[in-house]
Scaffold this motif. Sequence first.
Motif, PDB file in Angstrom:
ATOM      1  N   GLN A  61       2.444  15.407  -2.683  1.00  0.00           N
ATOM      2  CA  GLN A  61       3.088  14.104  -2.839  1.00  0.00           C
ATOM      3  C   GLN A  61       3.535  13.831  -4.278  1.00  0.00           C
ATOM      4  O   GLN A  61       4.106  12.782  -4.557  1.00  0.00           O
ATOM      5  N   ASN A  70       9.290  12.175   3.174  1.00  0.00           N
ATOM      6  CA  ASN A  70       7.938  12.694   3.400  1.00  0.00           C
ATOM      7  C   ASN A  70       6.879  11.881   2.664  1.00  0.00           C
ATOM      8  O   ASN A  70       5.793  12.364   2.382  1.00  0.00           O
ATOM      9  N   GLN A 116       0.853  13.474   6.229  1.00  0.00           N
ATOM     10  CA  GLN A 116       1.557  12.675   7.230  1.00  0.00           C
ATOM     11  C   GLN A 116       1.400  13.312   8.602  1.00  0.00           C
ATOM     12  O   GLN A 116       1.629  14.494   8.781  1.00  0.00           O
TER      13      GLN A 116
END
Length: 147
Positions: A61, A70, A116
Amino acid sequence: AGGGGFRSDQLGHFVGVVEAVVQLGHLNLKDSVRLFSRLSNHLNTAQERHEFIKLLVTEDQAGVTIYSRNLAPRSLRLLEALGNGLAGRIVQIAYRNDEDYFRRILGIATQRLQPQGAIGGAEIRLTNPHANLPPGALTPQNFTSDS
């Protein structure tokens, strides 16, 4: 945006100050956290800043912005807490010197880390010399953005 007063020194070189306004877009998560950590008075050493960044930013991330496809929910909450990645807002938040807000950011970081769409996640334990809180004192429910 303008220039400062230029003058010539004895050798004919121009000496002065130049100012320029640079428009920044939204910073990614890692750069947002890095900027905040450098300005916050709650992180006093390079080691504390390093640990803070390591706690808040996961490798997958690090490069996301508020507009990334994303973007994980946890990263979204961190970016929202840090002014949506806008440098000026990050500076304001860091200089506000709000202990509760700093703890809330740490609270977001201590939530379960889940990629996710994942069902499980790794639990992160927080050790912060600035926050003497009992285990479990920070919960996602007590975070409210007050930007």
